[in-house]
Design a protein around this motif. Structure first.
Motif, PDB file in Angstrom:
ATOM      1  N   ARG A 262       0.475  -2.023  -2.786  1.00 23.81           N
ATOM      2  CA  ARG A 262       0.759  -3.104  -3.744  1.00 23.81           C
ATOM      3  C   ARG A 262       0.842  -4.462  -3.033  1.00 23.81           C
ATOM      4  O   ARG A 262       0.415  -5.478  -3.560  1.00 23.81           O
ATOM      5  CB  ARG A 262       2.054  -2.812  -4.517  1.00 23.81           C
ATOM      6  CG  ARG A 262       1.946  -1.577  -5.398  1.00 23.81           C
ATOM      7  CD  ARG A 262       3.057  -1.467  -6.405  1.00 23.81           C
ATOM      8  NE  ARG A 262       4.381  -1.344  -5.854  1.00 23.81           N
ATOM      9  CZ  ARG A 262       4.896  -0.233  -5.325  1.00 23.81           C
ATOM     10  NH1 ARG A 262       4.168   0.865  -5.271  1.00 23.81           N
ATOM     11  NH2 ARG A 262       6.124  -0.209  -4.852  1.00 23.81           N
TER      12      ARG A 262
ATOM     13  N   TYR B 119      -2.373   8.398  -6.468  1.00 21.60           N
ATOM     14  CA  TYR B 119      -2.388   7.141  -5.706  1.00 21.60           C
ATOM     15  C   TYR B 119      -2.575   7.392  -4.213  1.00 21.60           C
ATOM     16  O   TYR B 119      -3.186   6.590  -3.507  1.00 21.60           O
ATOM     17  CB  TYR B 119      -1.230   6.193  -6.061  1.00 21.60           C
ATOM     18  CG  TYR B 119       0.169   6.383  -5.530  1.00 21.60           C
ATOM     19  CD1 TYR B 119       0.485   6.190  -4.186  1.00 21.60           C
ATOM     20  CD2 TYR B 119       1.219   6.650  -6.403  1.00 21.60           C
ATOM     21  CE1 TYR B 119       1.794   6.296  -3.725  1.00 21.60           C
ATOM     22  CE2 TYR B 119       2.526   6.759  -5.964  1.00 21.60           C
ATOM     23  CZ  TYR B 119       2.810   6.586  -4.617  1.00 21.60           C
ATOM     24  OH  TYR B 119       4.103   6.684  -4.169  1.00 21.60           O
TER      25      TYR B 119
ATOM     26  N   TYR C 216      -2.710  -5.459  -2.232  1.00 27.12           N
ATOM     27  CA  TYR C 216      -3.405  -5.861  -3.448  1.00 27.12           C
ATOM     28  C   TYR C 216      -2.937  -7.258  -3.889  1.00 27.12           C
ATOM     29  O   TYR C 216      -3.740  -8.136  -4.187  1.00 27.12           O
ATOM     30  CB  TYR C 216      -3.160  -4.845  -4.568  1.00 27.12           C
ATOM     31  CG  TYR C 216      -3.808  -5.267  -5.853  1.00 27.12           C
ATOM     32  CD1 TYR C 216      -5.192  -5.209  -6.000  1.00 27.12           C
ATOM     33  CD2 TYR C 216      -3.051  -5.755  -6.917  1.00 27.12           C
ATOM     34  CE1 TYR C 216      -5.797  -5.633  -7.164  1.00 27.12           C
ATOM     35  CE2 TYR C 216      -3.657  -6.184  -8.078  1.00 27.12           C
ATOM     36  CZ  TYR C 216      -5.032  -6.124  -8.201  1.00 27.12           C
ATOM     37  OH  TYR C 216      -5.634  -6.567  -9.352  1.00 27.12           O
TER      38      TYR C 216
ATOM     39  N   ALA D 199      -2.397   0.681  -6.026  1.00 26.73           N
ATOM     40  CA  ALA D 199      -1.366  -0.294  -6.409  1.00 26.73           C
ATOM     41  C   ALA D 199      -1.031  -0.150  -7.887  1.00 26.73           C
ATOM     42  O   ALA D 199       0.135  -0.188  -8.291  1.00 26.73           O
ATOM     43  CB  ALA D 199      -1.860  -1.706  -6.106  1.00 26.73           C
ATOM     44  N   ASP D 200      -2.062   0.040  -8.680  1.00 26.23           N
ATOM     45  CA  ASP D 200      -1.868   0.152 -10.124  1.00 26.23           C
ATOM     46  C   ASP D 200      -1.068   1.417 -10.479  1.00 26.23           C
ATOM     47  O   ASP D 200      -0.078   1.362 -11.202  1.00 26.23           O
ATOM     48  CB  ASP D 200      -3.254   0.151 -10.799  1.00 26.23           C
ATOM     49  CG  ASP D 200      -3.121   0.149 -12.302  1.00 26.23           C
ATOM     50  OD1 ASP D 200      -2.289  -0.608 -12.810  1.00 26.23           O
ATOM     51  OD2 ASP D 200      -3.829   0.929 -12.968  1.00 26.23           O
TER      52      ASP D 200
ATOM     53  N   SER E 235      -5.815  -9.247  -5.705  1.00 29.93           N
ATOM     54  CA  SER E 235      -5.595  -9.574  -7.125  1.00 29.93           C
ATOM     55  C   SER E 235      -6.186 -10.948  -7.442  1.00 29.93           C
ATOM     56  O   SER E 235      -6.175 -11.848  -6.593  1.00 29.93           O
ATOM     57  CB  SER E 235      -4.100  -9.571  -7.450  1.00 29.93           C
ATOM     58  OG  SER E 235      -3.467 -10.583  -6.720  1.00 29.93           O
TER      59      SER E 235
ATOM     60  N   PHE F  47       2.689   1.417  -9.449  1.00 28.31           N
ATOM     61  CA  PHE F  47       3.431   0.205  -9.834  1.00 28.31           C
ATOM     62  C   PHE F  47       4.875   0.471 -10.277  1.00 28.31           C
ATOM     63  O   PHE F  47       5.778  -0.308  -9.999  1.00 28.31           O
ATOM     64  CB  PHE F  47       2.659  -0.527 -10.949  1.00 28.31           C
ATOM     65  CG  PHE F  47       3.199  -1.896 -11.214  1.00 28.31           C
ATOM     66  CD1 PHE F  47       2.879  -2.953 -10.390  1.00 28.31           C
ATOM     67  CD2 PHE F  47       4.051  -2.122 -12.288  1.00 28.31           C
ATOM     68  CE1 PHE F  47       3.400  -4.224 -10.617  1.00 28.31           C
ATOM     69  CE2 PHE F  47       4.582  -3.390 -12.522  1.00 28.31           C
ATOM     70  CZ  PHE F  47       4.247  -4.437 -11.682  1.00 28.31           C
TER      71      PHE F  47
END
Ligand code: SF4
Ligand code: SF4
Ligand code: FES
Length: 226
Positions: free
Chosen positions: A171, A128, A174, A141-142, A179, A145
């Motif tokens: 995150r 990340y 995003y 972000a994924d 998103s 998480f």
């Protein structure tokens, strides 16, 4: 139950076999006012480092989820303040420039993967950080998480990056800018504003905590969003 001998901050204790480090600490007489929270692997408060006999590796783990081993030598990590940049998310743009400005040390990453090996959540921490360097905020972000902000990655990073704060920023960016927005949420908010659910909300707010809890756990999870 059998006993196993471990060392807590250099002193030997005999603790129940199969117990977690937290249970062993309490069994040994330590009163945990810090370094302990949820006891379920969610709060990240119980970061611990330890070594096993005959092994050069400095190991990391959550005290609530790591089982004691014979002759383990352990120390719980005290709170170590890390750089936390203050920003107004509504004034940021979701791009790599934000990280260059707020967390420039990210770009010193050596790709050593030490952070990933330290993570009790099995998160690919280095990946990340590398995603951020490449400007892929969605990927960062994924991957990040499930971070519980335990700080073990940052403690071990030779580039002194505070990965968990950087992941949190990814995150947030995003969530706010990238998103896909669910149209149903806007519809639902409008319905609430139009008093469509006043009767149900009033019923819920007059219920006791136990009744709300019972209703919550009995709810139908197999619903369709309309
Ligand atoms: S990414 Fe870092 S702070 Fe987050 S859970 Fe893993 S080791 Fe802990
Ligand atoms: S420990 Fe630090 S330098 Fe090493 S891969 Fe992770 S972020 Fe990069
Ligand atoms: S006590 Fe919360 S993660 Fe261990």
């Amino acid at each position: 139950m059998g006993k196993v001998s471990i060392f807590i901050m250099g002193k030997r204790y005999n603790v129940p076999e199969g117990s977690t480090i937290i249970t062993a600490l309490e069994y040994a007489g330590f009163q945990l006012k810090r370094g302990c929270g949820c006891r379920e692997g969610f709060c990240g408060a119980c970061s611990t480092v330890y070594r096993l006999p005959g092994d050069y590796k400095l190991r990391t783990g959550l005290a609530c989820g790591t089982v004691v081993e014979k002759d383990m030598q352990l120390v719980q990590i005290p709170f170590v303040p890390a750089e936390k940049v203050i920003y107004d998310i509504s004034k940021l743009t979701p791009s790599v420039d934000v990280f260059q400005k707020l967390y420039p040390e990210v770009f010193r990453c050596l790709s050593c993967n030490t952070c990933t090996k330290a993570c009790p959540q099995n998160i690919e921490v280095m990946d990340y950080i590398q995603a951020i360097i490449k400007g892929d905020i969605e990927k960062a972000a994924d991957i990040s998480f499930d971070c519980i902000m335990c700080g073990l990655c940052a403690m071990r990073c030779p580039a002194e990056i505070v990965q968990y704060q950087v992941g949190l920023l990814a995150r947030r960016l995003y969530g706010k800018y990238l998103s896909p927005k669910g149209e149903f949420i806007k519809t639902r908010v409008k319905e609430i504003e139009d008093h469509k659910y006043d009767k149900e909300l009033s019923e819920l707010s007059s219920m006791s905590k136990d009744e709300v809890s019972k209703r919550y756990y009995a709810r139908d999870l197999d619903f369709k969003i309309t």
